[in-house]
Scaffold this motif. Structure first.
Motif, PDB file in Angstrom:
ATOM      1  N   LEU A 246     -56.751   6.652  22.369  1.00  0.00           N
ATOM      2  CA  LEU A 246     -56.176   5.384  21.913  1.00  0.00           C
ATOM      3  C   LEU A 246     -55.051   4.918  22.822  1.00  0.00           C
ATOM      4  CD1 LEU A 246     -55.877   5.698  18.023  1.00  0.00           C
ATOM      5  CD2 LEU A 246     -57.138   3.976  19.273  1.00  0.00           C
ATOM      6  N   GLY A 247     -54.149   5.848  23.140  1.00  0.00           N
ATOM      7  CA  GLY A 247     -52.990   5.492  23.953  1.00  0.00           C
ATOM      8  C   GLY A 247     -53.380   4.971  25.313  1.00  0.00           C
ATOM      9  N   GLY A 248     -54.431   5.569  25.900  1.00  0.00           N
ATOM     10  CA  GLY A 248     -54.881   5.102  27.207  1.00  0.00           C
ATOM     11  C   GLY A 248     -55.294   3.646  27.177  1.00  0.00           C
ATOM     12  N   ILE A 249     -55.945   3.233  26.083  1.00  0.00           N
ATOM     13  CA  ILE A 249     -56.385   1.836  25.964  1.00  0.00           C
ATOM     14  C   ILE A 249     -55.202   0.921  25.663  1.00  0.00           C
ATOM     15  CG2 ILE A 249     -57.801   0.240  24.621  1.00  0.00           C
ATOM     16  CD1 ILE A 249     -59.795   2.475  24.210  1.00  0.00           C
ATOM     17  N   TYR A 250     -54.393   1.302  24.674  1.00  0.00           N
ATOM     18  CA  TYR A 250     -53.302   0.433  24.243  1.00  0.00           C
ATOM     19  C   TYR A 250     -52.238   0.232  25.318  1.00  0.00           C
ATOM     20  CZ  TYR A 250     -54.819   0.038  19.388  1.00  0.00           C
ATOM     21  OH  TYR A 250     -55.503  -0.270  18.258  1.00  0.00           O
ATOM     22  N   PHE A 251     -51.977   1.281  26.120  1.00  0.00           N
ATOM     23  CA  PHE A 251     -50.955   1.155  27.160  1.00  0.00           C
ATOM     24  C   PHE A 251     -51.525   0.685  28.488  1.00  0.00           C
ATOM     25  CE2 PHE A 251     -48.990   4.390  24.300  1.00  0.00           C
ATOM     26  CZ  PHE A 251     -47.891   3.623  23.927  1.00  0.00           C
ATOM     27  N   GLY A 252     -52.823   0.394  28.492  1.00  0.00           N
ATOM     28  CA  GLY A 252     -53.429  -0.187  29.683  1.00  0.00           C
ATOM     29  C   GLY A 252     -53.766   0.805  30.774  1.00  0.00           C
ATOM     30  N   PHE A 253     -53.758   2.097  30.464  1.00  0.00           N
ATOM     31  CA  PHE A 253     -54.080   3.099  31.477  1.00  0.00           C
ATOM     32  C   PHE A 253     -55.584   3.246  31.698  1.00  0.00           C
ATOM     33  CE2 PHE A 253     -49.969   5.091  29.824  1.00  0.00           C
ATOM     34  CZ  PHE A 253     -49.202   4.465  30.791  1.00  0.00           C
ATOM     35  N   THR A 254     -56.369   3.004  30.667  1.00  0.00           N
ATOM     36  CA  THR A 254     -57.819   3.202  30.760  1.00  0.00           C
ATOM     37  C   THR A 254     -58.562   2.051  30.088  1.00  0.00           C
ATOM     38  OG1 THR A 254     -57.912   4.455  28.670  1.00  0.00           O
ATOM     39  CG2 THR A 254     -57.600   5.724  30.700  1.00  0.00           C
ATOM     40  N   THR A 255     -59.789   1.836  30.536  1.00  0.00           N
ATOM     41  CA  THR A 255     -60.691   0.930  29.837  1.00  0.00           C
ATOM     42  C   THR A 255     -61.360   1.699  28.694  1.00  0.00           C
ATOM     43  OG1 THR A 255     -62.591   1.527  31.205  1.00  0.00           O
ATOM     44  CG2 THR A 255     -61.160  -0.246  32.019  1.00  0.00           C
ATOM     45  N   PRO A 256     -62.017   0.998  27.753  1.00  0.00           N
ATOM     46  CA  PRO A 256     -62.731   1.724  26.690  1.00  0.00           C
ATOM     47  C   PRO A 256     -63.761   2.723  27.231  1.00  0.00           C
ATOM     48  CG  PRO A 256     -62.500  -0.571  26.074  1.00  0.00           C
ATOM     49  CD  PRO A 256     -61.986  -0.451  27.481  1.00  0.00           C
ATOM     50  N   THR A 257     -64.449   2.377  28.324  1.00  0.00           N
ATOM     51  CA  THR A 257     -65.439   3.295  28.887  1.00  0.00           C
ATOM     52  C   THR A 257     -64.765   4.535  29.455  1.00  0.00           C
ATOM     53  OG1 THR A 257     -66.901   1.442  29.420  1.00  0.00           O
ATOM     54  CG2 THR A 257     -67.309   3.521  30.558  1.00  0.00           C
ATOM     55  N   GLU A 258     -63.667   4.337  30.175  1.00  0.00           N
ATOM     56  CA  GLU A 258     -62.932   5.498  30.711  1.00  0.00           C
ATOM     57  C   GLU A 258     -62.359   6.336  29.578  1.00  0.00           C
ATOM     58  OE1 GLU A 258     -61.470   3.219  34.814  1.00  0.00           O
ATOM     59  OE2 GLU A 258     -60.190   3.273  33.032  1.00  0.00           O
ATOM     60  N   ALA A 259     -61.896   5.676  28.518  1.00  0.00           N
ATOM     61  CA  ALA A 259     -61.387   6.416  27.366  1.00  0.00           C
ATOM     62  C   ALA A 259     -62.498   7.231  26.712  1.00  0.00           C
ATOM     63  CB  ALA A 259     -60.781   5.445  26.350  1.00  0.00           C
ATOM     64  N   ALA A 260     -63.723   6.680  26.703  1.00  0.00           N
ATOM     65  CA  ALA A 260     -64.853   7.414  26.133  1.00  0.00           C
ATOM     66  C   ALA A 260     -65.146   8.676  26.938  1.00  0.00           C
ATOM     67  CB  ALA A 260     -66.088   6.513  26.082  1.00  0.00           C
ATOM     68  N   VAL A 261     -65.040   8.574  28.263  1.00  0.00           N
ATOM     69  CA  VAL A 261     -65.235   9.759  29.116  1.00  0.00           C
ATOM     70  C   VAL A 261     -64.189  10.814  28.792  1.00  0.00           C
ATOM     71  CG1 VAL A 261     -65.207  10.613  31.492  1.00  0.00           C
ATOM     72  CG2 VAL A 261     -66.299   8.426  30.963  1.00  0.00           C
ATOM     73  N   ILE A 262     -62.935  10.380  28.640  1.00  0.00           N
ATOM     74  CA  ILE A 262     -61.868  11.312  28.276  1.00  0.00           C
ATOM     75  C   ILE A 262     -62.163  11.937  26.919  1.00  0.00           C
ATOM     76  CG2 ILE A 262     -59.410  11.478  27.683  1.00  0.00           C
ATOM     77  CD1 ILE A 262     -58.915   9.243  29.737  1.00  0.00           C
ATOM     78  N   GLY A 263     -62.678  11.140  25.990  1.00  0.00           N
ATOM     79  CA  GLY A 263     -63.015  11.660  24.671  1.00  0.00           C
ATOM     80  C   GLY A 263     -64.082  12.736  24.728  1.00  0.00           C
ATOM     81  N   VAL A 264     -65.119  12.523  25.557  1.00  0.00           N
ATOM     82  CA  VAL A 264     -66.179  13.527  25.698  1.00  0.00           C
ATOM     83  C   VAL A 264     -65.620  14.809  26.313  1.00  0.00           C
ATOM     84  CG1 VAL A 264     -68.333  14.086  26.897  1.00  0.00           C
ATOM     85  CG2 VAL A 264     -68.041  11.840  25.827  1.00  0.00           C
ATOM     86  N   LEU A 265     -64.839  14.666  27.389  1.00  0.00           N
ATOM     87  CA  LEU A 265     -64.259  15.854  28.028  1.00  0.00           C
ATOM     88  C   LEU A 265     -63.316  16.583  27.069  1.00  0.00           C
ATOM     89  CD1 LEU A 265     -63.465  14.463  31.604  1.00  0.00           C
ATOM     90  CD2 LEU A 265     -65.299  16.038  30.952  1.00  0.00           C
ATOM     91  N   GLY A 266     -62.526  15.814  26.324  1.00  0.00           N
ATOM     92  CA  GLY A 266     -61.610  16.434  25.365  1.00  0.00           C
ATOM     93  C   GLY A 266     -62.340  17.178  24.271  1.00  0.00           C
ATOM     94  N   SER A 267     -63.435  16.585  23.755  1.00  0.00           N
ATOM     95  CA  SER A 267     -64.198  17.266  22.701  1.00  0.00           C
ATOM     96  C   SER A 267     -64.847  18.540  23.239  1.00  0.00           C
ATOM     97  CB  SER A 267     -65.254  16.321  22.126  1.00  0.00           C
ATOM     98  OG  SER A 267     -66.172  15.928  23.120  1.00  0.00           O
TER      99      SER A 267
END
Length: 444
Positions: A246-267
């Protein structure tokens, strides 16, 4: 041949219902209705182009444009994230961690769908991805623990639509551009209605649990403050993952797609840390993510083709012009528009509804005395409502795909949450300050 848009709409609904009752896949049913719409409408074409050439061209164009989207790559990634969390101990630990905190609320873990959908909606920005991801994590787990499956499915259907009210909202951005309304104010204007709607969902769940204790497990555990502190060990890793995404998207560090990649790696990292990631459950996660994504993408492609047909034959424009010619009072106008959006929501995706109707509807609404900002939130909630409108709401199809329940059972489970959203629309009309208060307090 049918030239009246209202009659053609009724005929196409009949074709769709026949396809669904015949057991045809939902995506193929939408394609069939689109083809029927082209064949049944009087289409004027040059002599050198046949109607079938035109249908083929529209189909190829709509399928390519709807699926050839970089932002759409977030959909399979978030679904894969949900599959990994579902098939490893992560989802079980999450629910175990939440139980001491939700155990005192009537309904207990049934509230998890409302909380989780609100979080994932802000991450994915997609109602389909939110519903599919959260449903994979919670539905079977709640059933195993003895919670009422029907109430779990209904709360998932209702809460899964919250993504349109929670920034970043693609529909709000499109509305803001088309109506020349501040997108920032639209985002803020959706905060109070979104929180109130989520609160209504939780109140209904709590009320059902009080009136019918059988919807929750009979054994009620008691938890101390020490238990709640200990549960943070299960909650912290998952909440950290959600915060990072969430923070990556809200603070402008990542796009939703990049955030999804982070989510997969994190899981994957969490599953490895809990020593529950095996080759078998990883392979099953990949296979099921492909199946679910394929199911959703086929529906998206079919809906996109049907949207093109509806625009080509003039159904949306015809209905909008018919309403404009009625010259209704303000609240009667809202009622008729609401009914129109419910009908359009059964055959169109939300973005198509906004794009096709707004140029005609917005001037009528503004002339009736309504604020464009207020109408934007009203329209967003109507689009949300259309996602769970019986019998062919888009979210209902997604839930059927992941829950493997009969359509009749899903409709019955969803109906109370559908009525809650109707009540929310009425409240919004009676108390427009719910939308206007926060934007008016913004620092200009």
């Amino acid at each position: 041949m049918f030239t009246d848009p209202l009659i053609l709409t009724l005929v196409l609904f009949g074709v769709l219902l026949l396809c669904l009752l015949a057991g045809l896949w939902i995506g193929f049913s939408l394609f069939t209705v689109g083809i029927a719409g082209m064949l049944l409408h009087q289409v004027n074409l040059p002599p050198t182009i046949s109607i079938f050439d035109k249908i083929g061209g529209l189909m190829a164009n709509s399928v390519w444009n709807s699926l050839n989207s970089w932002s759409l790559t977030a959909l399979p990634l978030f679904i894969l994230m949900g599959e990994i969390l579902f098939r490893t101990a992560v989802s079980t630990r999450l629910l175990n961690g939440l139980l001491p905190w939700l155990g005192w609320i009537p309904g207990r873990l049934l509230h998890i769908n409302v909380v989780a959908c609100s979080l994932f909606a802000a991450v994915s920005g997609s109602s389909a991805a939110t519903t599919a991801t959260v449903g994979k994590i919670t539905l079977d787990e709640l059933s195993k623990r003895g919670y009422d499956r029907s109430l779990a499915i209904g709360s998932l259907a209702g809460a899964g639509t919250l993504g349109f009210l929670i920034p970043p909202s693609l529909i709000m951005i499109i509305y803001g551009v088309l109506s020349d309304t501040s997108i920032g104010k639209l985002f803020i204007g959706g905060v109070i209605p979104g929180l109130v709607l989520a609160g209504f969902y939780s109140l209904y769940i709590a009320g059902r649990a009080l009136l019918n204790p059988q919807v929750v497990p009979g054994h009620k555990e008691r938890f101390t403050g020490r238990d709640r502190l200990a549960s943070l060990g299960d909650l912290a890793p998952v909440l950290l993952l959600v915060f990072v995404v969430l923070g990556g998207i809200y603070f402008g560090f990542t796009t939703p797609t990049e955030a999804a990649v982070i989510g997969v790696l994190g899981s994957l990292l969490l599953a490895l840390a809990y020593r529950n990631l095996t080759w078998d459950n990883f392979r099953q996660s990949l296979l099921q993510a492909v199946r679910t994504t394929g199911m959703i993408c086929l529906i998206i492609a079919g809906a996109a083709f049907l949207s093109q047909v509806v625009g080509f034959v003039g159904i949306a424009r015809g209905i909008s012009q018919a309403i404009a010619a009625m010259q209704l009072s303000p609240y009667t106008l809202l009622l008729v528009l609401g009914l129109m959006y419910l009908v359009l929501g059964m055959i169109l995706d939300g973005i198509s509804i906004v794009v096709m109707t707004l140029p005609i509807v917005l001037p009528i609404v503004v002339q009736a005395g309504f604020s464009p900002l207020w109408f934007g939130i009203f329209l967003v909630i109507m689009v949300e409502l259309s996602q769970i409108t019986p019998p062919v709401g888009f979210s209902l199809f997604v839930i059927q795909g992941i829950a493997a329940e009969p359509v009749a059972a899903i409709l019955k489970a969803t109906l109370p949450f559908f009525l809650i959203m109707i009540g929310m629309v009425i409240l919004l009309a009676l108390f427009p300050e719910m939308v206007l208060y926060l934007p008016e307090k913004m620092i200009h």
